[in-house]
Scaffold this active site. Structure first.
Site, PDB file in Angstrom:
ATOM      1  N   ASP A   4     -51.635  41.120  80.342  1.00 16.44           N
ATOM      2  CA  ASP A   4     -51.225  39.693  80.331  1.00 16.44           C
ATOM      3  C   ASP A   4     -50.921  39.486  78.652  1.00 16.44           C
ATOM      4  O   ASP A   4     -51.242  38.978  78.168  1.00 16.44           O
ATOM      5  CB  ASP A   4     -51.730  38.982  80.611  1.00 16.44           C
ATOM      6  CG  ASP A   4     -51.058  37.094  81.866  1.00 16.44           C
ATOM      7  OD1 ASP A   4     -49.749  36.988  81.183  1.00 16.44           O
ATOM      8  OD2 ASP A   4     -51.726  36.296  81.509  1.00 16.44           O
ATOM      9  N   CYS A  13     -51.309  35.843  76.700  1.00 17.46           N
ATOM     10  CA  CYS A  13     -52.391  34.836  77.623  1.00 17.46           C
ATOM     11  C   CYS A  13     -52.662  34.008  76.737  1.00 17.46           C
ATOM     12  O   CYS A  13     -53.034  34.639  75.566  1.00 17.46           O
ATOM     13  CB  CYS A  13     -53.122  35.626  77.976  1.00 17.46           C
ATOM     14  SG  CYS A  13     -53.994  34.662  79.924  1.00 17.46           S
ATOM     15  N   PRO A  47     -60.452  27.582  76.624  1.00 16.35           N
ATOM     16  CA  PRO A  47     -60.748  27.066  78.012  1.00 16.35           C
ATOM     17  C   PRO A  47     -62.307  27.557  78.298  1.00 16.35           C
ATOM     18  O   PRO A  47     -62.705  28.602  78.520  1.00 16.35           O
ATOM     19  CB  PRO A  47     -59.823  27.329  78.660  1.00 16.35           C
ATOM     20  CG  PRO A  47     -59.324  28.772  77.769  1.00 16.35           C
ATOM     21  CD  PRO A  47     -59.790  28.347  76.766  1.00 16.35           C
ATOM     22  N   MET A  59     -63.847  26.165  85.342  1.00 18.79           N
ATOM     23  CA  MET A  59     -64.087  25.129  86.128  1.00 18.79           C
ATOM     24  C   MET A  59     -65.282  24.266  86.346  1.00 18.79           C
ATOM     25  O   MET A  59     -66.524  24.407  86.381  1.00 18.79           O
ATOM     26  CB  MET A  59     -63.643  25.716  87.482  1.00 18.79           C
ATOM     27  CG  MET A  59     -62.669  25.665  87.546  1.00 18.79           C
ATOM     28  SD  MET A  59     -61.905  25.768  89.471  1.00 18.79           S
ATOM     29  CE  MET A  59     -63.255  27.324  89.830  1.00 18.79           C
ATOM     30  N   SER A  77     -64.558  22.294  77.942  1.00 17.75           N
ATOM     31  CA  SER A  77     -63.415  23.192  77.222  1.00 17.75           C
ATOM     32  C   SER A  77     -63.547  22.612  75.669  1.00 17.75           C
ATOM     33  O   SER A  77     -63.729  21.615  76.011  1.00 17.75           O
ATOM     34  CB  SER A  77     -61.708  22.980  78.043  1.00 17.75           C
ATOM     35  OG  SER A  77     -62.105  23.996  79.458  1.00 17.75           O
ATOM     36  N   HIS A 101     -62.565  32.826  72.444  1.00 17.34           N
ATOM     37  CA  HIS A 101     -61.018  32.627  73.398  1.00 17.34           C
ATOM     38  C   HIS A 101     -62.017  31.763  74.895  1.00 17.34           C
ATOM     39  O   HIS A 101     -61.095  31.179  75.264  1.00 17.34           O
ATOM     40  CB  HIS A 101     -59.920  33.783  73.722  1.00 17.34           C
ATOM     41  CG  HIS A 101     -60.825  34.983  74.627  1.00 17.34           C
ATOM     42  ND1 HIS A 101     -61.964  35.363  75.545  1.00 17.34           N
ATOM     43  CD2 HIS A 101     -59.813  34.714  76.838  1.00 17.34           C
ATOM     44  CE1 HIS A 101     -61.190  35.403  76.273  1.00 17.34           C
ATOM     45  NE2 HIS A 101     -60.655  35.192  77.019  1.00 17.34           N
TER      46      HIS A 101
END
Lengths: 483, 138
Positions: A98, A101, A380, A383, A387, A406
């Site tokens: 990715d 990203c 980040p 959930m 963050s 990260h």
């Protein structure tokens, strides 16, 4: 397998695996971890993978790993390796599938108390405006010519169409456009995947998150970024979608023959590479930059869509619903940078895979308002936890190739997470805690449960303790949109 | 005692991504098992009609390269044409692969794999035949 006694403690936050640990190592491994996080990392193959990364030709001492490290494939997630441009290699696997990203943070002047009654509507609107999920197609169906323009222009492509502001670009790493991208070095297959996916979030660990700015640690930096305690902010985490995945796939396959051609011996075929100064190396870098620009544009279009959602929900209800850009950073990227090595400037290709650039104060590329402070770093969490907004330091320039962590970093496999956590129960639990959730699939939600990740606060305390980033603000999620 | 089947696949532990052990008596069956295992990880369900057929031709350095390229080709067809396959006829030489793949439109998919990697990839000979471990980026 590496054992704790093979690792030398430098201080409470910094450890080292010496270059003498294995015969084929060309550099040491520097770990930014506490003892507890170090012991946890011995549970998987992340340290073996970091040691393997030290065998890349032209690597400059040390290879660095961050506290959010975990096992990847070939190169560990949370790893940083710098290779000399003059005689070193570039490795697509050390950048990841990715490509670019990354994370974008937008902030508002909307107080949480005023927003709270509308958060459920906001989650619904964001979910509608920002397409997510497996293989999702967006509203932008590009011709091949338009896609080539995106590859060359990055986020500037959006600016030309009125979907970005000059400030958005100014507050994006590299101004949202890497020089040297060449769409001619991108395969037809990658272009076919990329044409329909621009402006989409995708699935996996990618998400949109509405946060409340819970606590400010550095008032001067927070002021410059427009972050005020109690106001809403929005995080966007995604990358170059199928376009970047296909480019990495193509080059990892093609470079299998290049390593033979250049007589390069590697402990893992996923680390395949080519000299930076070779036709194969130059082609990959040109294609990688095209994917990086696609990702910058992708996050820009998602930011535009999120602004539409904010306007739909908050217009007429709050005085100012505007979302201003704080910053946009990459955490999977290869960059040609100049760093001081033994007191002398050296041009290197810095591979960051699951690691964020964290340049210190005075860096010329930064917007004027951030230049005296350092580069914003966006971390980040998982959930339902937190963050973080951090800032780069002079120490990160000296100790970690201008890089820091990260994210939180996984500890639980996806398989185990799905087995142990039920998506529906997790969603209900998050909703009870005031976090509005929109998810494409309940099993996907379960895989990304907070229990599957390290404690992001512990990760941040570690990089702050090591001095390779400074804390600016802690954000608490109040709505999460996942593919 | 249950007899271990001569070919098959099983998911094995990986922190962030997915890994699959695959075994078979010969190379064409190993390729077929790897494809079926990959689809199982993704939770792919194929509609019964219409049946479709694709001819896949791949060149590569060795058997491992061919395996990765073959599975990545299936992921490409999955994303661009929403197709998956359940029947394969393989002809493999050292540097090339010819596969006739039959399948249909994807009816359901839980989670897509981004890419098939070369991480520690090696097709090993065992007393029963062949075995390998694949790591997928998700």
């Amino acid at each position: 397998m590496v054992r704790l006694q093979d690792i030398r403690k430098i201080n409470d936050y910094e450890w080292e695996i010496p270059a003498t640990y294995r015969e084929d190592m060309r550099a040491s491994v520097r770990l930014f971890v506490t003892r507890r996080l170090l012991e946890a990392s011995l549970e998987d193959l992340s340290l073996e993978q970091a040691i393997n990364a030290t065998t890349l030709p032209g690597v400059v001492d040390p290879v660095v790993v961050m506290p959010d490290m975990h096992q990847g494939y070939g190169f560990p997630i949370g790893g940083v390796a710098a290779t000399r441009v003059s005689d070193g290699v570039v490795s697509p696997g050390a950048i990841g599938y990715d490509i670019n990203c990354g994370v974008r943070l937008l902030a508002s002047q909307i107080p949480y108390e005023q927003a709270e009654p509308h958060l459920d509507d906001l989650a619904t609107a964001l979910n509608r405006y920002c397409p997510s999920g497996v293989g999702t197609e967006g509203e932008y169906r590009l011709s091949h010519e338009e896609l080539d323009q995106v590859c060359r222009l990055g986020a500037r492509w959006a600016l030309k169409r009125g979907l970005a502001s000059e400030e958005d670009l100014r507050r994006t790493e590299e101004g949202g456009c890497l020089e040297g991208a060449d769409p001619a070095k991108v395969s037809h297959k990658a272009k076919e995947r990329g044409r329909t996916q621009l402006g989409t979030l995708g699935a996996g660990n990618h998400f949109l998150e509405v946060d409340i700015i819970e606590q400010v640690f550095d008032p001067e930096a927070a002021q410059a970024m427009g972050l005020h305690e109690g106001n809403l902010a929005l995080l966007i985490h995604c990358g170059s979608r199928g376009f970047g995945h296909q480019i990495c796939t193509d080059y990892v396959q093609d470079l299998q023959s290049a390593v033979k051609k250049y007589g390069i011996r590697l402990p893992d075929r996923e680390l395949v590479c080519a000299p930076i100064d070779s036709p194969e190396g130059r082609d990959y870098l040109a294609a990688m930059r095209a994917a990086a620009n696609y990702a910058f544009c992708n996050r820009q279009l998602l930011a535009h869509a999120a602004r539409r959602a904010f306007e739909e929900v908050f217009a007429g209800k709050v005085r100012n619903w505007h979302l201003h850009q704080v910053y946009d950073i990459a955490h999977n990227m290869g960059k040609i940078e100049t760093h001081l090595v033994n007191g002398k400037p050296l041009k290197v290709c810095v591979h960051r895979k699951g690691a964020t650039r964290a340049f210190g104060p005075g860096f010329a590329e930064l917007p004027e308002e951030y230049r005296p402070l350092g580069q914003p770093v966006l971390v980040p969490g998982s959930m339902g936890t937190a963050s973080w907004v951090l800032i780069g330091t002079e120490t990160s320039m000296q100790r970690s190739w201008g890089s820091t962590c990260h994210g939180a970093g996984r500890v639980l496999s996806r398989h185990k997470a799905k087995k142990e956590i039920r998506g529906e129960r997790l969603r209900d639990e998050l909703e009870r805690r005031g976090i509005h959730v929109r998810a494409g699939s309940m099993s996907g939600l379960a895989e990304e449960a907070p229990q599957a990740y390290k404690d992001v606060d512990e990760v941040v305390e570690t990089v702050a303790g090591a001095g390779i980033a400074r804390k600016v603000a802690r954000l608490r999620p109040v709505a999460v949109i996942k593919g | 005692m249950n007899e271990i089947p001569s070919s098959g696949f099983e998911e094995i532990r990986h922190t962030a991504d997915w890994a699959l052990r695959v075994w078979a008596s010969d190379l064409p069956t190993l390729f077929t098992q790897a494809a079926q295992g990959m689809y199982r990880l993704e939770g792919v369900e194929i509609a019964s009609t219409p049946r479709v057929e694709r001819q896949i031709t791949i060149k590569g350095e060795d058997a491992e390269s061919l395996l990765v390229a073959f599975l990545n080709e299936l992921l490409y067809l999955q994303e661009t044409e929403q197709l998956a396959f359940d029947t394969f006829q393989c002809a493999i030489t050292n540097h090339s692969l010819e596969i006739k793949a039959q399948g249909g439109p994807i009816r359901h998919l839980n989670k897509a794999i981004k890419a098939v990697t070369f991480h520690n990839l090696s097709i090993r000979t065992t007393p029963q035949g062949l075995e390998t471990t694949l790591t997928f980026d998700v």
